[in-house]
Design an enzyme around this catalytic site. Sequence first.
Site, mmCIF file in Angstrom:
data_model
loop_
_atom_site.group_PDB
_atom_site.id
_atom_site.type_symbol
_atom_site.label_atom_id
_atom_site.label_comp_id
_atom_site.label_asym_id
_atom_site.label_seq_id
_atom_site.Cartn_x
_atom_site.Cartn_y
_atom_site.Cartn_z
ATOM 1 N N LYS A 37 61.842 174.196 31.635
ATOM 2 C CA LYS A 37 61.544 175.341 30.715
ATOM 3 C C LYS A 37 61.725 176.724 31.617
ATOM 4 O O LYS A 37 60.699 177.058 32.432
ATOM 5 C CB LYS A 37 60.094 175.224 30.216
ATOM 6 C CG LYS A 37 59.689 176.265 29.096
ATOM 7 C CD LYS A 37 58.513 176.503 29.097
ATOM 8 C CE LYS A 37 58.157 177.913 30.051
ATOM 9 N NZ LYS A 37 58.902 179.064 29.506
ATOM 10 N N GLU A 42 54.557 175.834 43.406
ATOM 11 C CA GLU A 42 55.257 176.822 44.284
ATOM 12 C C GLU A 42 54.343 178.237 43.528
ATOM 13 O O GLU A 42 55.039 178.728 42.637
ATOM 14 C CB GLU A 42 56.534 177.169 44.347
ATOM 15 C CG GLU A 42 57.448 175.932 44.898
ATOM 16 C CD GLU A 42 57.043 176.050 46.381
ATOM 17 O OE1 GLU A 42 56.759 177.077 47.006
ATOM 18 O OE2 GLU A 42 57.503 175.084 47.302
ATOM 19 N N THR A 88 48.618 180.180 36.129
ATOM 20 C CA THR A 88 49.497 179.336 35.233
ATOM 21 C C THR A 88 49.492 177.791 36.116
ATOM 22 O O THR A 88 49.266 176.896 35.464
ATOM 23 C CB THR A 88 50.914 179.687 34.921
ATOM 24 O OG1 THR A 88 50.869 180.966 34.276
ATOM 25 C CG2 THR A 88 51.585 178.629 34.226
ATOM 26 N N ASN A 146 61.854 185.669 38.325
ATOM 27 C CA ASN A 146 62.411 186.482 39.401
ATOM 28 C C ASN A 146 63.379 185.948 40.088
ATOM 29 O O ASN A 146 64.227 186.688 40.654
ATOM 30 C CB ASN A 146 61.050 186.852 40.138
ATOM 31 C CG ASN A 146 60.578 185.605 40.933
ATOM 32 O OD1 ASN A 146 60.578 184.413 40.439
ATOM 33 N ND2 ASN A 146 59.753 185.817 41.905
ATOM 34 N N GLU A 202 60.678 183.380 29.542
ATOM 35 C CA GLU A 202 61.293 183.794 28.430
ATOM 36 C C GLU A 202 62.096 184.821 28.586
ATOM 37 O O GLU A 202 62.914 185.276 28.051
ATOM 38 C CB GLU A 202 59.952 184.427 27.491
ATOM 39 C CG GLU A 202 60.469 185.117 26.289
ATOM 40 C CD GLU A 202 59.314 186.217 25.720
ATOM 41 O OE1 GLU A 202 58.942 185.935 24.639
ATOM 42 O OE2 GLU A 202 58.866 187.070 26.584
ATOM 43 N N GLU A 220 59.944 172.713 49.239
ATOM 44 C CA GLU A 220 61.266 172.642 48.498
ATOM 45 C C GLU A 220 62.275 172.983 49.657
ATOM 46 O O GLU A 220 61.991 173.578 50.462
ATOM 47 C CB GLU A 220 61.173 173.603 47.241
ATOM 48 C CG GLU A 220 60.410 173.265 46.295
ATOM 49 C CD GLU A 220 60.368 173.995 45.027
ATOM 50 O OE1 GLU A 220 60.923 175.057 44.938
ATOM 51 O OE2 GLU A 220 60.011 173.352 44.048
ATOM 52 N N CYS A 267 58.186 186.196 45.675
ATOM 53 C CA CYS A 267 56.539 185.539 45.844
ATOM 54 C C CYS A 267 56.464 185.677 47.561
ATOM 55 O O CYS A 267 55.329 185.741 47.913
ATOM 56 C CB CYS A 267 56.719 184.200 45.586
ATOM 57 S SG CYS A 267 57.919 183.264 46.151
ATOM 58 N N SER A 281 64.059 182.917 53.956
ATOM 59 C CA SER A 281 64.390 181.744 52.919
ATOM 60 C C SER A 281 65.782 181.244 53.090
ATOM 61 O O SER A 281 66.798 181.968 53.281
ATOM 62 C CB SER A 281 64.531 182.206 51.472
ATOM 63 O OG SER A 281 62.948 182.617 51.136
ATOM 64 N N GLY A 284 55.563 179.826 39.753
ATOM 65 C CA GLY A 284 54.988 180.794 39.029
ATOM 66 C C GLY A 284 53.852 181.305 39.446
ATOM 67 O O GLY A 284 53.344 181.017 40.703
#
Length: 516
Positions: free
Chosen positions: A209, A287, A269, A186, A212, A496, A321, A479, A265
């Site tokens: 990583k 996060e 996960t 996102n 996808e 973060e 998020c 943010s 994510g």
Amino acid sequence: MAACFRLRGCGAPRLPPAPRGRAPLRRLAGAPAGLPAALLRTDGFVGGRWRPAAATFPVHDPATGAALGQVADCGVAEARAAVRAASEAFRSWRGVPAKERSSLLRKWYDLMIQNQDDLARIITAENGKPLKEAQGEVLYSALFLEWFSEEARRVYGDVIGGPARDRRGLVLKQPVGVAVVITPWNFPSAMITRKVGAALAAGCTVVVKPAEDTPLSALALAELADQAGIPPGVYNVVPCSRQKAKEVGEALCTDPLVSKISFTGSTATGKILLHYAADSVKRVSMELGGHAPFIVFDSADVDRAVAGALASKFRNSGQTCVCSNRFLVQRGIHDSFVKKFGEAMERSLRVGNGFEEGTTQGPLINEKAVEKVEKHVSDAVSKGATVVMGGKRHQFGKNFFEPTLLTEVTQGMLCAHEETFGPLAPVIKFDTEEEAVAIANAADVGLAGYFYSRDPAQIWRVAEQLEVGMVGVNEGLISTVECPFGGVKQSGLGREGSKYGIDEYLELKYVCYGGL
Ligand code: NAP
């Protein structure tokens, strides 16, 4: 110093030799006209080299379904090689003076700014968000590199007077080591730099990583990191297909050479990765998902609340998020807020292809995401909610959904207790402040929360009581690189950005200095 960064044998899986640095560019077949060939990379980036993999996976434009290209589908071997390269590089990078690390991060930032439009086009192509938002993301993303280039020089230890005359305690701050960075689609760029900026500033090296759906932004960042002179092995990228995410994730997160896992994510996960971390006791930053309440009290300035609601709900088509996921509106102001919110949605939101001028709402990332919004709407309607606006797929294309406003929403509906991650604004009516706070805090996650009020005492009370990591008071966009980003409960661990972000990549070492 260069030799220290070279990938050595030491049991590292052998990969096919690859050209160092600037290999001939492999253009993305069928990429829409206007995408920047100079930044379009499709191979993995390991130890400063572009590495093809035995297989590839396709990347699609979610707005049109058009294939953007085939990207290296890295597997366990490439993941291990990347960790080995990062570990080798760490030996030197940790000793590079902070001022030099700072300059390199600053060069990377400068290159991002110089390439802002091109990087934004890549984001819009692979993620779908409107070009203007993508430009905003690139700036936000670059600012993390700038911020941490400055923070790199402000890592201080302590000198502590102990109980004995002949001793002093010293506290050193040292880089944690190799960090694995796993990121979502996102914010294909900013979720990387928010972690990598802090990690590199602290003296850590990373293996990224990316998701996808959006590997091209991560690879474009690698191209710029290389151009900026970030040494080989300090920033590595192993893109892979969703099919391989589990095995690649496991290989990265269980590797004994890795000291830190930094993930953004879903909570589901995140829990899997926490298990990996537990087995080898690695540091973690998580996060995770949110379910932000947006509370409008009777005392609110309704026009300001409507502007904040629009901004916090519909950015990235509701796929952030920190997007408001449920609107709690007090009875006295409810009808006026709903009327004005609906009018503002009608007036300001335009669904379309992110490359088209004037589009504010691009596609959702894929059809599964559309199905989730559809499910939340039909569940709510079946339990008594009223559709004020929208409510179904948008005719523009299969990944598009109409901006939707629902009223008469109750706690028993799916959208009231699950993250929708789409352009759905469900409104729940409440009577008292206690009731609103109780509904807001009933979630098992707590990332962001927003409320609108002009009562100073109420502002203090509610800001303190909300169980979230970030609160917007009369503000829908919160943010910024200078302030700490992160959640409580199942929204994650750690912070973060801000002056705290670098601590996630530093260890404290106590040195007892005796014989004085
Ligand atoms: P996701 O499914 O958890 O995916 C995130 C990343 O993890 C992707 O790179 C994904 O790869 C990878 N992944 C999936 N399964 C894995 C496994 N078993 N091992 C290792 N890696 C694995 O989340 P998403 O749907 O992409 O992102 C949306 C979620 O992220 C939302 O819940 C949102 O709230 C949250 N989010 C949180 C923040 C925050 O700062 N708190 C910011 C943005 C998003 P694939 O893409 O290949 O599946």
